[in-house]
Design an enzyme around this catalytic site. Structure first.
Site, PDB file in Angstrom:
ATOM      1  N   ARG A   1       0.979  -1.228  -0.326  1.00  0.00           N
ATOM      2  CA  ARG A   1       0.142   0.510  -0.433  1.00  0.00           C
ATOM      3  C   ARG A   1       0.691   1.438  -0.005  1.00  0.00           C
ATOM      4  NH1 ARG A   1      -2.107   3.743   4.121  1.00  0.00           N
ATOM      5  NH2 ARG A   1      -4.182   4.573   3.259  1.00  0.00           N
ATOM      6  N   GLU A   2       0.712   1.785  -0.814  1.00  0.00           N
ATOM      7  CA  GLU A   2       2.014   2.758  -0.957  1.00  0.00           C
ATOM      8  C   GLU A   2       1.141   4.010  -2.300  1.00  0.00           C
ATOM      9  OE1 GLU A   2       4.731   0.836   0.392  1.00  0.00           O
ATOM     10  OE2 GLU A   2       5.055   3.020  -0.175  1.00  0.00           O
TER      11      GLU A   2
ATOM     12  N   ASP B   1     -12.920   3.423  -3.893  1.00  0.00           N
ATOM     13  CA  ASP B   1     -12.068   2.620  -5.066  1.00  0.00           C
ATOM     14  C   ASP B   1     -13.154   1.940  -6.039  1.00  0.00           C
ATOM     15  OD1 ASP B   1      -9.742   3.325  -3.944  1.00  0.00           O
ATOM     16  OD2 ASP B   1     -10.053   1.884  -2.055  1.00  0.00           O
TER      17      ASP B   1
ATOM     18  N   SER C   1     -12.805  -3.007   2.110  1.00  0.00           N
ATOM     19  CA  SER C   1     -12.937  -2.186   3.454  1.00  0.00           C
ATOM     20  C   SER C   1     -14.393  -1.916   3.976  1.00  0.00           C
ATOM     21  CB  SER C   1     -12.138  -1.166   3.575  1.00  0.00           C
ATOM     22  OG  SER C   1     -10.930  -1.359   3.121  1.00  0.00           O
TER      23      SER C   1
ATOM     24  N   THR D   1      -5.642   6.547  14.367  1.00  0.00           N
ATOM     25  CA  THR D   1      -4.513   5.991  13.274  1.00  0.00           C
ATOM     26  C   THR D   1      -3.573   6.858  12.982  1.00  0.00           C
ATOM     27  OG1 THR D   1      -3.073   4.308  12.187  1.00  0.00           O
ATOM     28  CG2 THR D   1      -5.304   4.941  12.057  1.00  0.00           C
TER      29      THR D   1
ATOM     30  N   MET E   1      -8.140  10.341  46.350  1.00  0.00           N
ATOM     31  CA  MET E   1      -9.266  10.989  45.149  1.00  0.00           C
ATOM     32  C   MET E   1      -7.777  11.712  43.862  1.00  0.00           C
ATOM     33  SD  MET E   1     -11.106   9.491  47.146  1.00  0.00           S
ATOM     34  CE  MET E   1     -13.034   9.291  46.778  1.00  0.00           C
TER      35      MET E   1
ATOM     36  N   LYS F   1     -19.916  -2.110  36.818  1.00  0.00           N
ATOM     37  CA  LYS F   1     -21.439  -2.053  36.978  1.00  0.00           C
ATOM     38  C   LYS F   1     -22.233  -0.820  37.120  1.00  0.00           C
ATOM     39  CE  LYS F   1     -22.189   0.547  40.614  1.00  0.00           C
ATOM     40  NZ  LYS F   1     -22.655   1.973  41.018  1.00  0.00           N
TER      41      LYS F   1
ATOM     42  N   CYS G   1     -22.814   5.203  43.942  1.00  0.00           N
ATOM     43  CA  CYS G   1     -21.483   5.138  43.830  1.00  0.00           C
ATOM     44  C   CYS G   1     -20.596   4.231  44.333  1.00  0.00           C
ATOM     45  CB  CYS G   1     -20.902   6.065  43.468  1.00  0.00           C
ATOM     46  SG  CYS G   1     -22.175   7.863  41.969  1.00  0.00           S
TER      47      CYS G   1
HETATM   48  C1  LIG Z   1      -6.775  -4.963   4.939  1.00  0.00           C
HETATM   49  C2  LIG Z   1      -7.062  -4.185   5.198  1.00  0.00           C
HETATM   50  N1  LIG Z   1      -8.247  -3.014   5.346  1.00  0.00           N
HETATM   51  C3  LIG Z   1      -8.696  -1.579   5.412  1.00  0.00           C
HETATM   52  C4  LIG Z   1      -8.398  -1.913   4.519  1.00  0.00           C
HETATM   53  C5  LIG Z   1      -8.509   0.042   3.805  1.00  0.00           C
HETATM   54  O1  LIG Z   1      -8.632   0.184   2.271  1.00  0.00           O
HETATM   55  P1  LIG Z   1      -9.875   1.640   1.992  1.00  0.00           P
HETATM   56  O2  LIG Z   1     -10.220   1.687   2.842  1.00  0.00           O
HETATM   57  O3  LIG Z   1      -9.294   0.965   0.315  1.00  0.00           O
HETATM   58  O4  LIG Z   1      -8.111   2.742   2.209  1.00  0.00           O
HETATM   59  P2  LIG Z   1      -7.012   2.487   1.263  1.00  0.00           P
HETATM   60  O5  LIG Z   1      -6.237   1.841   2.439  1.00  0.00           O
HETATM   61  O6  LIG Z   1      -7.067   2.790   0.554  1.00  0.00           O
HETATM   62  O7  LIG Z   1      -5.916   3.594   1.997  1.00  0.00           O
HETATM   63  C6  LIG Z   1      -6.651  -1.814   3.838  1.00  0.00           C
HETATM   64  N2  LIG Z   1      -5.521  -0.632   2.294  1.00  0.00           N
HETATM   65  N3  LIG Z   1      -6.698  -2.888   3.847  1.00  0.00           N
HETATM   66  C1  TZP Z   2      -4.993   0.992   5.834  1.00  0.00           C
HETATM   67  C2  TZP Z   2      -5.873   1.161   7.176  1.00  0.00           C
HETATM   68  N1  TZP Z   2      -7.014   1.307   6.874  1.00  0.00           N
HETATM   69  C3  TZP Z   2      -7.960   1.358   8.313  1.00  0.00           C
HETATM   70  S1  TZP Z   2      -6.857   2.151   8.916  1.00  0.00           S
HETATM   71  C4  TZP Z   2      -5.189   1.916   7.637  1.00  0.00           C
HETATM   72  C5  TZP Z   2      -4.124   2.120   8.557  1.00  0.00           C
HETATM   73  C6  TZP Z   2      -3.314   1.151   9.524  1.00  0.00           C
HETATM   74  O1  TZP Z   2      -1.716   1.755  10.452  1.00  0.00           O
HETATM   75  P1  TZP Z   2      -1.422   1.348  11.847  1.00  0.00           P
HETATM   76  O2  TZP Z   2      -1.967  -0.442  11.763  1.00  0.00           O
HETATM   77  O3  TZP Z   2      -0.224   2.259  11.875  1.00  0.00           O
HETATM   78  O4  TZP Z   2      -2.424   1.632  11.979  1.00  0.00           O
HETATM   79 MG    MG Z   3      -8.391   2.762  -1.201  1.00  0.00          MG
END
Ligand SMILES: Cc1ncc(COP(=O)(O)OP(=O)(O)O)c(N)n1
Ligand code: TZP
Ligand code: MG
Length: 540
Positions: free
Chosen positions: A45-46, A95, A114, A143, A290, A365, A465
């Site tokens: 994923r780049e 997408d 997703s 994240t 406290m 609780k 409480c």
């Molecule tokens: C395993 C996995 N889960 C979710 C994502 C997120 O994909 P997407 O919603 O298309 O967002 P981008 O990754 O394209 O920013 C994922 N890449 N892999």
């Molecule tokens: C690709 C992607 N899709 C939902 S969160 C995410 C990034 C998750 O990265 P990290 O594991 O560093 O929180």
């Molecule tokens: Mg995507």
């Protein structure tokens, strides 16, 4: 190479990001470190890489994946996936539509989507088993890796809704990975809690980026993750979680432990409760503090037999409350959570739901309304922060308490004229994919405590409480060999009996306050549970 879909191992799914590589590492070196130590699926994923370079990188990563016989998934770029004959593609809601992707990829490639809500699951179920092979369930926690997220974090509760939808729409072929903010400090809790309500599935794996890609030692990071995934027990507090039915003898033993260990009970609570809660804690041979100072929560959590009572009537900043949850979870010290006025206002609902996603609680609780709301069984909005008036059907209360215990993997307590206590910890056991092997909330052990009505209990402040103070004292005072369920049941049984005793001795609500502390002190120090007035029985 074509991977048989049924053989794909989703357990540790690495998603790459070359923008966070530590010095001296490369995209391929981090991926290989992961593959060597237990990564079972890779996605390149780049997001900001030009096509030509993306293809070059994908071909390099593909070579490494082939070496370890692990499938390679391409994020977003179906063209690149086809160009290099990758093993699959992952796309999101914005997408290329899934049916088009499937048409381009053909039937044998792995296709991931997703998913963040049940309606999206309904769609994939309608498409049938030839479309989506797995779903990325997230974003679970906040994240920084995913830029400009369109959805706010769903937490484990959001993931449960997706798992329930997969079961409801009978998408049995579809596998699942959680994603978003997953790290060693929350993975076990996520696998434990993210289970469909029918107990038939949990997540098939976890997917992450930064925990490996940004790790200076990606081998060690992956080994740590692998160990958590292959574990079977989430020991979130240092006491016994095994299933028991509390007896007078076991409760007597709990009190002996509390007396001898004199737990430090940190209260983060509302102003009305502070003074009375401190006196209740002292009456129980425990030591109250406290404190709502963020900079000292770690120090307090490390004091032997520490115990946190988090009552969300507290006005501490949410960052302080979150820090306290993390600090006590980190050292496996118990947290008692009291979601005061759970859904009385949008503010309280948001605050409580946010905190509920932040950590593992030994006990949750609440009064009938709070527990019914937490279990999403309370149709009408809560009326203020007091328990709703009128009698509640015990079966409904038990059901709600079981749901809360099941979903949060905790000991749930529902207080009222009749108290319900349910052990949802499953002994801390967890397992990828198979959930709780069909065991559901309704199967959870529940005990009922009653002592007739004690109307005056509702005529003083902080009576509910202060049950929290009592529970926090009992679970904080346990030895490592002590049993969590025994402690919670013992606390509730003592509190109910003391309330009844105080109601026979007082002249009005003013003296009831004093008599309640006296009764707690007396019954605790006498330590003869077999003589207490409240009754304890198994439900069903
Ligand atoms: C395993 C996995 N889960 C979710 C994502 C997120 O994909 P997407 O919603 O298309 O967002 P981008 O990754 O394209 O920013 C994922 N890449 N892999
Ligand atoms: C690709 C992607 N899709 C939902 S969160 C995410 C990034 C998750 O990265 P990290 O594991 O560093 O929180
Ligand atoms: Mg995507």
């Amino acid at each position: 190479m074509v991977f048989a879909k049924k053989d794909v191992d989703y357990s540790l799914y690495l998603v790459t990001d070359s923008t966070m590589l530590p010095p001296g590492t490369t995209l391929c070196s981090q991926v290989e470190a992961g593959l060597k130590n237990g990564v079972t699926l890779v996605q390149i994923r780049e997001k900001d890489t030009e096509t030509k370079k993306f293809i070059e990188e994908a071909l390099e990563v593909q070579k490494v994946c082939k070496k370890y016989n692990v499938p390679l998934i391409i994020n977003d770029r179906i063209d690149v996936a086809m160009a290099i004959d990758a093993d699959g593609v992952h796309v999101g809601q914005d997408d290329m539509p899934i049916p088009m992707v499937r048409k381009l990829l053909g039937p044998s490639k792995i296709l991931g989507w997703s998913v963040g809500k049940p309606s999206e699951v309904e769609t994939l179920a309608k498409w049938g088993p030839d479309m989506v092979d797995y779903v990325g369930v997230g974003t679970l926690f906040s994240t920084l890796t995913k830029k400009n997220p369109k959805k706010s974090p769903m937490g484990p509760q959001g993931a449960i809704a997706v798992l329930d939808a997969l079961e409801d729409f009978k998408a049995s072929w579809c596998r699942t990975v959680g994603i978003g903010g997953l790290h060693p400090d929350n993975i076990q809790r996520v696998i434990c809690q993210c289970v469909a309500s029918n107990g038939k599935r949990s997540l098939d794996g976890i997917s992450l980026v930064s925990d490996i890609m940004a790790a200076p030692d990606a081998c060690a990071a992956t080994k740590r993750l692998r160990k958590l995934l292959d574990g079977i027990k989430y020991q979130f507090v240092d006491c016994k979680l095994n299933e028991t039915f509390p007896t007078a003898a076991s409760i007597q033993s709990v009190i002996c432990q509390v007396s001898s260990n004199r737990p430090l009970v940190q209260h983060m609570t509302n102003k009305v409760h502070q003074n009375f809660g401190a006196n209740v804690t002292l009456a129980l041979g425990s030591s109250p503090i406290m404190s709502e100072i963020e900079s000292e929560v770690s120090e307090l959590a490390r004091i032997p037999n520490s115990s946190l009572l988090l009552n969300t009537g507290s006005v501490a900043p949410i960052g302080t409350l979150k820090a306290a949850i993390s600090a006590y979870n980190e050292v496996k010290r118990p947290i008692t959570f009291d979601p005061v006025g759970y859904s009385a206002t949008e503010t309280r609902l948001c605050l409580n739901n946010t905190l509920l996603t932040c950590g593992q609680f030994a006990c949750i609780k609440g009064n009938c309304s709070e527990i019914l709301s937490l279990a999403k069984l309370n149709k009408d909005k809560m009326k203020g922060v007091d328990a709703s008036s009128g009698k509640m059907d015990v079966n409904m209360l038990v059901r709600a308490t079981q749901i809360v215990a099941f979903q949060y993997r905790t000991i749930a307590v529902c207080t009222g004229e009749v108290d319900c206590i349910v052990d949802g910890t499953f002994g801390g056991k967890y397992k990828l994919s198979s959930g709780t092997a069909g065991v559901t909330a309704e199967d959870l052990p529940c005990v009922i405590i009653e002592d007739g009505s004690i109307p005056i209990m509702g005529d003083i402040t902080a009576s509910g409480c202060s049950l929290g103070s009592t529970i926090a004292s009992f679970i904080g005072g346990l030895d490592p060999t002590g049993n969590l369920f025994d402690a919670v049941v013992g606390a509730v049984l003592l509190y109910k009996s003391a309330g009844k005793l105080a109601s026979t001795r007082c002249q009005g609500s003013g003296s009831f306050h004093v008599q309640l502390i006296d009764a707690l002190y007396q019954l605790f120090h006498e330590n003869k549970p077999e003589k207490w007035s409240a009754s304890l029985r198994k439900f069903k």
